[in-house]
Motif scaffolding. Structure first.
Motif, PDB file in Angstrom:
ATOM      1  N   SER A  34     106.861 -26.466  15.135  1.00  0.00           N
ATOM      2  CA  SER A  34     108.235 -25.998  14.927  1.00  0.00           C
ATOM      3  C   SER A  34     108.970 -26.886  13.936  1.00  0.00           C
ATOM      4  CB  SER A  34     108.979 -26.004  16.258  1.00  0.00           C
ATOM      5  OG  SER A  34     109.006 -27.325  16.774  1.00  0.00           O
ATOM      6  N   GLY A  35     108.580 -28.138  13.890  1.00  0.00           N
ATOM      7  CA  GLY A  35     109.246 -29.090  12.994  1.00  0.00           C
ATOM      8  C   GLY A  35     110.579 -29.571  13.545  1.00  0.00           C
ATOM      9  N   GLY A  36     110.892 -29.204  14.808  1.00  0.00           N
ATOM     10  CA  GLY A  36     112.196 -29.605  15.338  1.00  0.00           C
ATOM     11  C   GLY A  36     112.129 -30.145  16.752  1.00  0.00           C
ATOM     12  N   ARG A  84     110.861 -35.847  16.534  1.00  0.00           N
ATOM     13  CA  ARG A  84     111.884 -36.294  15.582  1.00  0.00           C
ATOM     14  C   ARG A  84     112.300 -37.734  15.896  1.00  0.00           C
ATOM     15  NH1 ARG A  84     118.164 -36.082  15.622  1.00  0.00           N
ATOM     16  NH2 ARG A  84     117.582 -37.164  17.541  1.00  0.00           N
ATOM     17  N   THR A 138     103.051 -29.175   9.554  1.00  0.00           N
ATOM     18  CA  THR A 138     104.081 -28.333  10.149  1.00  0.00           C
ATOM     19  C   THR A 138     104.116 -26.981   9.465  1.00  0.00           C
ATOM     20  OG1 THR A 138     106.446 -28.264  10.711  1.00  0.00           O
ATOM     21  CG2 THR A 138     105.887 -29.268   8.603  1.00  0.00           C
ATOM     22  N   ASN A 152     108.592 -24.633   5.497  1.00  0.00           N
ATOM     23  CA  ASN A 152     110.060 -24.509   5.565  1.00  0.00           C
ATOM     24  C   ASN A 152     110.679 -24.916   6.892  1.00  0.00           C
ATOM     25  OD1 ASN A 152     110.667 -23.800   2.976  1.00  0.00           O
ATOM     26  ND2 ASN A 152     110.122 -21.657   3.330  1.00  0.00           N
ATOM     27  N   SER A 153     109.900 -25.535   7.774  1.00  0.00           N
ATOM     28  CA  SER A 153     110.519 -26.076   8.987  1.00  0.00           C
ATOM     29  C   SER A 153     111.383 -27.270   8.579  1.00  0.00           C
ATOM     30  CB  SER A 153     109.456 -26.518   9.991  1.00  0.00           C
ATOM     31  OG  SER A 153     108.838 -27.701   9.518  1.00  0.00           O
ATOM     32  N   LEU A 154     112.174 -27.755   9.536  1.00  0.00           N
ATOM     33  CA  LEU A 154     113.005 -28.931   9.253  1.00  0.00           C
ATOM     34  C   LEU A 154     112.135 -30.101   8.787  1.00  0.00           C
ATOM     35  CD1 LEU A 154     115.847 -30.114   9.432  1.00  0.00           C
ATOM     36  CD2 LEU A 154     115.392 -30.676  11.829  1.00  0.00           C
ATOM     37  N   LEU A 155     111.017 -30.292   9.472  1.00  0.00           N
ATOM     38  CA  LEU A 155     110.117 -31.390   9.106  1.00  0.00           C
ATOM     39  C   LEU A 155     109.541 -31.177   7.707  1.00  0.00           C
ATOM     40  CD1 LEU A 155     108.382 -33.909   9.721  1.00  0.00           C
ATOM     41  CD2 LEU A 155     106.809 -32.429  10.996  1.00  0.00           C
ATOM     42  N   ASN A 158     110.825 -29.489   5.246  1.00  0.00           N
ATOM     43  CA  ASN A 158     111.859 -29.704   4.223  1.00  0.00           C
ATOM     44  C   ASN A 158     112.177 -31.185   4.065  1.00  0.00           C
ATOM     45  OD1 ASN A 158     112.023 -27.005   3.626  1.00  0.00           O
ATOM     46  ND2 ASN A 158     113.592 -26.598   5.169  1.00  0.00           N
ATOM     47  N   THR A 159     112.207 -31.902   5.202  1.00  0.00           N
ATOM     48  CA  THR A 159     112.472 -33.345   5.114  1.00  0.00           C
ATOM     49  C   THR A 159     111.384 -34.023   4.290  1.00  0.00           C
ATOM     50  OG1 THR A 159     113.404 -33.247   7.329  1.00  0.00           O
ATOM     51  CG2 THR A 159     112.850 -35.430   6.526  1.00  0.00           C
TER      52      THR A 159
END
Ligand SMILES: O=P(O)(O)OC[C@H]1O[C@](O)(CO)[C@@H](O)[C@@H]1O
Length: 461
Positions: free
Chosen positions: A96-98, A103, A128, A131-134, A136-137
């Motif tokens: 999920s990256g979140g 995190r 991941t 385009n998950s938060l991870l 993109n980070t």
């Protein structure tokens, strides 16, 4: 196509890391020596199991895991790395990256890098969904590498994706052999003839042993130290997949199969007494490994008997003793622990879970119960912020106004949450973030609490 591209990029990247072509920017060693894998649940259990089962004694990169948001556990892993942090490849895994725990692990590791004067981005890898938060980070911060996880791969069935394969390859494990074993097992499990379909047979055994309603627990006992984590791995695979409140038609069924176990013969000196003589609420799965140790190393520790013969005898003896007392067991036998057999074992159980789920008419591939726990955790943290605001206001008064738990609950407009507020206060007090003016945390009604410092900014926030 996408799968092959990912596999090639995993192989190329790990070859380049092992050969030193890809190196950490400021390590005196000149190459990566350690992996720190940050992830939880399906983003940790497979890599942990495979590392324990298959990593050679002296792997090109050693692996450690952060699989929790326990600060002391994280500190321990970072402390154990010591100066080798400079040659550590940090792999952050989250479909999920979140996921909050992952995190937090990442933020803690990044802090350790900053404090050691190291550039995290040059040593960070993300696995991941695109385009998950991870993702993109990692992209924005320019991490060393990113590998994809696809939407159709569930976390608990991700060992054969980049999630499991990257760490395995970096430890010198032959991942193409793991895939070959999984593929052979997959082929066998496509056989429509039940008696020749291993996963269907296994699922039917579970159904029979637990009356199709999970009435008995599954005790998994590999008689091989390197397979110790198989039961923990299966615990998530089986219980997160099968433990469901509703079936596919919306009927309340409260299904599941409880899994526990460590290894034999060690567990014979722990709980197997109860299995043999006590409450009959389980069935055992023995994982038998025929090859005791690599060829050329065996010796007889008494005439005609090796150390491995004892292990064999313990397995067979326990199996017979259980049988004599009407305790059912399944035995899964592998020739030896190799990348191929481990790949096959993983594929076998993944498929057995899918078949069992269709037998009992439930969805094996979601986890609504876990989501409920995550939501509740979020609510606790939101309540903690309100408690802090109330305590801050009282602590900014002249003189400071220590409050009882009841007063805090009232001022938070949450009298029904008084027990949780008490828990929040005792946790903050134990971590020196709140001070007890009167009483002791052991007796909730006796305590009066305030904050050590007034945060004026927070008053007007
Ligand atoms: O890989 P993610 O998205 O961080 O999730 C980690 C784990 O959390 C869960 O979603 C719930 O526990 C598991 O299914 C999953 O393996």
């Amino acid at each position: 196509m996408k799968i092959e591209r990912t596999l090639d990029s995993v192989c190329n990247f790990s070859d380049d890391v092992i050969s030193g072509k890809i190196k950490p920017p400021s390590s005196p060693e000149g190459r990566f020596t350690q992996i720190l894998s940050v992830g939880i649940g399906g983003s940790a259990l497979g890599p942990q199991f495979v590392a324990e089962a298959l990593a050679p004694d002296n792997p090109p990169l050693k692996i450690r895991f952060i699989d929790n948001t326990d600060p002391a556990g994280i500190d321990h892993q970072i402390a154990q790395l010591g100066p080798e942090l400079a040659s550590t490849l940090v792999i952050v895994i989250s479909k999920s990256g979140g996921t909050p725990e992952t995190r937090n692990g990442l933020l803690e590791v990044q802090k350790a890098f900053r404090e050691a004067g190291l550039n995290f981005a040059k040593q960070g890898v993300a696995i991941t969904q695109e385009n998950s938060l991870l993702d993109n980070t990692a992209r924005i911060e320019g991490w060393l590498a990113r590998f994809p996880m696809y939407d159709w791969v569930g976390g608990r069935t991700s060992e054969m994706s980049a999630v499991g394969l990257l760490a395995a390859a970096l430890q010198g494990i032959d991942i193409r052999e793991m895939l070959a074993g999984a593929s052979l097992m997959d082929g066998a499990n496509r056989n429509p003839e039940l008696r020749n379909n291993p996963a269907a047979l296994l699922a039917l055994c579970w159904y029979w042993a637990s009356d199709g309603v999970g009435s008995k627990d599954m005790v998994v006992l590999p008689y091989k130290d390197s397979l110790l984590l198989f039961s923990r791995y299966l615990q998530q695979l089986v219980m997160e997949s099968l433990g469901k409140e509703f079936d596919l038609d919306g009927n309340r069924v409260n299904q599941g199969l409880t899994v526990y176990g460590n290894k034999g013969s060690t567990d014979q000196h722990a709980y197997i007494q109860q299995l043999r003589d006590g409450v009959h609420n389980f069935f055992v799965t023995f994982i038998e490994v025929l090859r005791d140790r690599p060829p050329g190393h065996d010796w007889e520790l008494e005439p005609g008997v090796t150390c491995g013969d004892y292990l064999f005898g313990m397995l067979q003896g326990t199996r017979s003793a259980l049988y004599a007392n009407d305790r059912e067991s399944i035995t899964v036998t592998v020739q030896e622990v190799t990348p191929r057999s481990v790949g096959a074992l993983i594929a076998l159980y993944e498929r057995a879970v899918g078949i069992y789920a269709s037998l009992i008419n439930i969805n094996a591939y979601h986890q609504p119960g876990v989501e409920a726990g995550k939501k509740a955790a979020g609510e606790v943290l939101a309540l903690q912020k309100r408690v802090l605001a109330v305590l801050n206001e009282a602590s900014c008064k002249e003189p400071v106004e220590p409050l009882t738990v009841e007063e805090v609950a009232e001022r938070c407009h949450a009298p029904e949450d008084i027990e949780m507020i008490y828990k929040i206060i005792t946790h903050m007090a134990a971590n020196d973030r709140a001070l007890i003016a009167e009483g002791s945390c052991g007796s909730p009604r006796s305590i009066k609490v305030f904050l050590g410092e007034c945060n004026v900014d927070a008053l007007y926030a």
